[in-house]
Every structure is written in structure tokens, then in C-alpha cells.
Design a protein around this motif. Sequence first.
Motif, PDB file in Angstrom:
ATOM      1  N   LEU A 261      13.336  58.497 -17.641  1.00  0.00           N
ATOM      2  CA  LEU A 261      13.573  57.566 -16.414  1.00  0.00           C
ATOM      3  C   LEU A 261      14.470  58.501 -15.290  1.00  0.00           C
ATOM      4  CD1 LEU A 261      13.999  54.175 -17.571  1.00  0.00           C
ATOM      5  CD2 LEU A 261      12.209  55.023 -16.483  1.00  0.00           C
ATOM      6  N   CYS A 262      15.460  59.431 -15.721  1.00  0.00           N
ATOM      7  CA  CYS A 262      15.815  60.156 -14.705  1.00  0.00           C
ATOM      8  C   CYS A 262      15.546  61.595 -14.858  1.00  0.00           C
ATOM      9  CB  CYS A 262      17.520  59.967 -14.782  1.00  0.00           C
ATOM     10  SG  CYS A 262      18.346  60.713 -16.640  1.00  0.00           S
ATOM     11  N   SER A 263      14.259  61.855 -14.633  1.00  0.00           N
ATOM     12  CA  SER A 263      13.413  63.143 -14.460  1.00  0.00           C
ATOM     13  C   SER A 263      13.661  63.342 -13.106  1.00  0.00           C
ATOM     14  CB  SER A 263      12.093  62.944 -14.927  1.00  0.00           C
ATOM     15  OG  SER A 263      12.004  62.839 -16.212  1.00  0.00           O
ATOM     16  N   TRP A 264      14.190  64.757 -12.887  1.00  0.00           N
ATOM     17  CA  TRP A 264      14.378  65.213 -11.482  1.00  0.00           C
ATOM     18  C   TRP A 264      13.027  64.791 -10.787  1.00  0.00           C
ATOM     19  CZ3 TRP A 264      18.464  66.691  -8.754  1.00  0.00           C
ATOM     20  CH2 TRP A 264      19.481  67.190  -9.655  1.00  0.00           C
ATOM     21  N   ASN A 265      11.920  65.313 -11.449  1.00  0.00           N
ATOM     22  CA  ASN A 265      10.562  65.350 -10.737  1.00  0.00           C
ATOM     23  C   ASN A 265      10.031  63.867 -10.676  1.00  0.00           C
ATOM     24  OD1 ASN A 265       8.000  65.413  -9.998  1.00  0.00           O
ATOM     25  ND2 ASN A 265       7.481  67.548 -10.860  1.00  0.00           N
ATOM     26  N   SER A 267       7.169  62.542 -10.329  1.00  0.00           N
ATOM     27  CA  SER A 267       5.898  62.436 -10.919  1.00  0.00           C
ATOM     28  C   SER A 267       5.997  62.250 -12.401  1.00  0.00           C
ATOM     29  CB  SER A 267       4.885  63.404 -10.450  1.00  0.00           C
ATOM     30  OG  SER A 267       5.257  64.766 -10.861  1.00  0.00           O
ATOM     31  N   LYS A 268       7.148  62.785 -12.985  1.00  0.00           N
ATOM     32  CA  LYS A 268       7.285  63.152 -14.270  1.00  0.00           C
ATOM     33  C   LYS A 268       8.075  61.629 -14.960  1.00  0.00           C
ATOM     34  CE  LYS A 268       6.779  67.961 -14.889  1.00  0.00           C
ATOM     35  NZ  LYS A 268       7.489  69.226 -15.354  1.00  0.00           N
ATOM     36  N   ARG A 269       8.581  60.740 -14.138  1.00  0.00           N
ATOM     37  CA  ARG A 269       9.109  59.470 -14.494  1.00  0.00           C
ATOM     38  C   ARG A 269       8.048  58.776 -15.090  1.00  0.00           C
ATOM     39  NH1 ARG A 269      12.387  59.343  -9.043  1.00  0.00           N
ATOM     40  NH2 ARG A 269      13.408  61.385  -9.164  1.00  0.00           N
ATOM     41  N   PRO A 270       8.237  57.858 -16.053  1.00  0.00           N
ATOM     42  CA  PRO A 270       7.179  56.961 -16.573  1.00  0.00           C
ATOM     43  C   PRO A 270       7.079  55.673 -15.501  1.00  0.00           C
ATOM     44  CG  PRO A 270       9.309  56.642 -17.867  1.00  0.00           C
ATOM     45  CD  PRO A 270       9.350  57.819 -17.029  1.00  0.00           C
ATOM     46  N   THR A 271       6.064  55.163 -15.400  1.00  0.00           N
ATOM     47  CA  THR A 271       5.736  54.030 -14.455  1.00  0.00           C
ATOM     48  C   THR A 271       6.502  52.896 -15.074  1.00  0.00           C
ATOM     49  OG1 THR A 271       3.620  53.531 -15.683  1.00  0.00           O
ATOM     50  CG2 THR A 271       3.573  55.050 -13.981  1.00  0.00           C
ATOM     51  N   ALA A 272       6.512  51.930 -14.431  1.00  0.00           N
ATOM     52  CA  ALA A 272       6.972  50.521 -15.334  1.00  0.00           C
ATOM     53  C   ALA A 272       6.283  50.159 -16.536  1.00  0.00           C
ATOM     54  CB  ALA A 272       7.247  49.414 -14.130  1.00  0.00           C
ATOM     55  N   ILE A 273       4.841  50.163 -16.382  1.00  0.00           N
ATOM     56  CA  ILE A 273       4.098  49.797 -17.383  1.00  0.00           C
ATOM     57  C   ILE A 273       4.146  50.613 -18.597  1.00  0.00           C
ATOM     58  CG2 ILE A 273       1.789  50.885 -16.769  1.00  0.00           C
ATOM     59  CD1 ILE A 273       2.205  47.166 -17.832  1.00  0.00           C
ATOM     60  N   GLU A 274       4.236  51.965 -18.295  1.00  0.00           N
ATOM     61  CA  GLU A 274       4.361  52.923 -19.416  1.00  0.00           C
ATOM     62  C   GLU A 274       5.698  52.738 -20.165  1.00  0.00           C
ATOM     63  OE1 GLU A 274       1.970  56.679 -17.551  1.00  0.00           O
ATOM     64  OE2 GLU A 274       3.909  56.470 -17.274  1.00  0.00           O
ATOM     65  N   THR A 275       6.791  52.356 -19.279  1.00  0.00           N
ATOM     66  CA  THR A 275       8.181  52.055 -20.006  1.00  0.00           C
ATOM     67  C   THR A 275       8.073  50.945 -21.034  1.00  0.00           C
ATOM     68  OG1 THR A 275       9.362  53.037 -17.850  1.00  0.00           O
ATOM     69  CG2 THR A 275      10.494  51.576 -19.377  1.00  0.00           C
ATOM     70  N   PHE A 280      11.399  51.790 -27.484  1.00  0.00           N
ATOM     71  CA  PHE A 280      12.929  51.307 -27.271  1.00  0.00           C
ATOM     72  C   PHE A 280      12.607  49.924 -27.047  1.00  0.00           C
ATOM     73  CE2 PHE A 280      16.267  49.504 -24.731  1.00  0.00           C
ATOM     74  CZ  PHE A 280      17.207  49.505 -25.425  1.00  0.00           C
ATOM     75  N   PHE A 281      11.172  49.395 -26.712  1.00  0.00           N
ATOM     76  CA  PHE A 281      11.149  48.077 -26.604  1.00  0.00           C
ATOM     77  C   PHE A 281      10.148  47.584 -27.682  1.00  0.00           C
ATOM     78  CE2 PHE A 281      11.821  49.258 -21.984  1.00  0.00           C
ATOM     79  CZ  PHE A 281      13.048  48.521 -21.804  1.00  0.00           C
ATOM     80  N   GLN A 282       9.676  48.240 -28.617  1.00  0.00           N
ATOM     81  CA  GLN A 282       8.995  47.808 -29.886  1.00  0.00           C
ATOM     82  C   GLN A 282       9.232  46.414 -30.348  1.00  0.00           C
ATOM     83  OE1 GLN A 282       9.193  50.623 -32.999  1.00  0.00           O
ATOM     84  NE2 GLN A 282       7.133  49.940 -33.791  1.00  0.00           N
TER      85      GLN A 282
END
Length: 317
Positions: A261-265, A267-275, A280-282
Motif C-alpha cells: 500500500l505504501c509503494s512509491w509508484n 500505479s503499483k499500490r493495490p486498489t481497494a477491491i484488490e486489498t 491478511f483479510f482471509q
Amino acid sequence: MDRFSIIKELGSGSYGTISKAVCMQSGEVVAIKKLKTRYRSWESCMNLREVKTLRAMNHSSIIKLKEVIMEHGELHFVFEYMECDLFQVMKNRRNVPFSEAEVRMWCFQIFEGLAHMHNRGYFHRDLKPENLLASNDDIKIADLGMAREVDSHPLFTDHVTTRWYRAPEILLGSPIYGPPVDMWAMSAIMAELFILRPLFPGSSGADEIHKISCVIGSPTKSEWPEGLELAKAMNYKLLVSIFATLMPGISEDAIDLITSLCSWNPSKRPTAIETLRHPFFQSCYHVQPSLNYKDALQSSPHPGTWHLAIKDRSIMA
């Protein structure tokens, strides 16, 4: 407004005041936000960004705007009432860490709300603990006054989001940004829930970039070439990562999610739905990869009874 009896003032700021009140007809307790700015027409009120954004939202993890009342040029927003914000929850812990189960439960709800918001074409731009309203196991996204539509294309201001939760692209002066800034803010909030202190407590824009660099290291040219150019233009010198040493005892899944989530780029941060699909949320409600946005959001469980409190904390710019 004569239908409501004010119980007490909860907070005030440059925008106006927020009070706890009760509807004398129904007995329902609400929060009323009274704006300082006076308005001449109902149309101008309905065109306010916060009103337009809240009217477009309908999700159990986003604060509900119950009524908009205009009297004598004064505008009042009537919200559902809640007990406290996440900043107060953390403050009350007195250095007693939250369990991963608690962090997981709260963050899952926030990401559900963000998935709904982003899917509706909006992003928040001012996520911080004070704008997340909590009661027991439940939490909601509030204060959408800084929200913008994803498809609007003006040059966005960099004076958004409290500095400690401000994404690097904003700090480095990029005039174009979008929903990934919300994901960055959530990386800082999620980490703060684990360590009970801000992850990037910068005292200025330059110091904030320095704090981020100290924690996650510098981006490589292949990772975020645009960011390196922005940093070079502002004479920022970036550093090497010490991220893993800041949260000892935290699970690998939690570290992996916060790191992504704290990727510099952006475009490389996951979207909310991907998150929401992250391991971790299994143990939470799982969004199957085959589901589309609407299916996932409609299938999502609804939290129970909500209560709240609203606290004003000025934006640091």
C-alpha cells in the motif's frame, strides 16, 4: 431546525461547528454540522462538493447524511450520530497495542467503504484517523468535503490530506493524482494502529518525504522514474528502507499488505477491491476474484448499529 434540540457542541473549525442533537419528534440522536458560510440559494447548497459526494454514496462503511437544512442562509448537515473517531480510540489505548484481529476488522470495513467510493467515481483525499468514526467493532468513513471525482481533470491542489497521511506524488508536487492517494493514507493509518504512533510524522513537506524515505527507502528508476524526476527537481535526497524493523511481531501478511500500500509508484499500490482479497483479510468476508465490483459490494455483510463522534483537527500544510 426547530425539530432538533442541541445537546452539546462536539467540535468546531474553519468550516463551522458540529453538535450532538436529538430530534424531538423521533427521539433519534444525530450530529449536526453547521457551516459558517452563508448561502443565498438552495441550488448553491446542493452543488457543494460534500453534499454531491455524500448523495452519491450508499454504503454501511460511509457516514450517512440524513438531511440538509437551509434556514435564513445558514446551512446544516444532519448526520447519523457516532461516539468517537479512530484518533480518540488510539489515544485511549495508552500504549496498549491493538490485536491483529482488531486491526483487521476495522481496516476491512474501511477498504469496503473505499471500494464503494472509488467504484462510484470518487476518492476521499483526506483520510486520517480523525475522519474515521468508530464505535466498538464498527467504523465509518466521514468528512467527504475534500473528495473529488476521479474523472474530473483539473490540476489538483497539493494542500490536501493531513501531511502525515499525504502520498508522495502530492508531496512532490504532482498536479494529477487519484484513488491511490487514499490507499497510501490507509497504509499509514494501518501501520499507526499497530505501533500507536504516526508512521511518517514529518514536520514539513520536505521532512515528510525524508521520513518516508527513511522508512521505505528510495524508489528505483525502474520502480518510479517519474517520482525520481520530481524528487530531483525539488532537490530531495532519498534513502534506504528500514520498514521491517519498525513493526516487530506483526504477521508477514500484515507487513506485506502495508508495504504494498505504501509503494512509491501510485500505479503499483493495490486498489481497494484488490486489498480486500489480500491474505491478511482471509478470515474476513472474502471477495472472490470472479466477482465484479458491484457483486462484491452487494454481497458484503453490513455492520450492525453505528454510533459516532466528530473531532476537528486542522489540516497541516
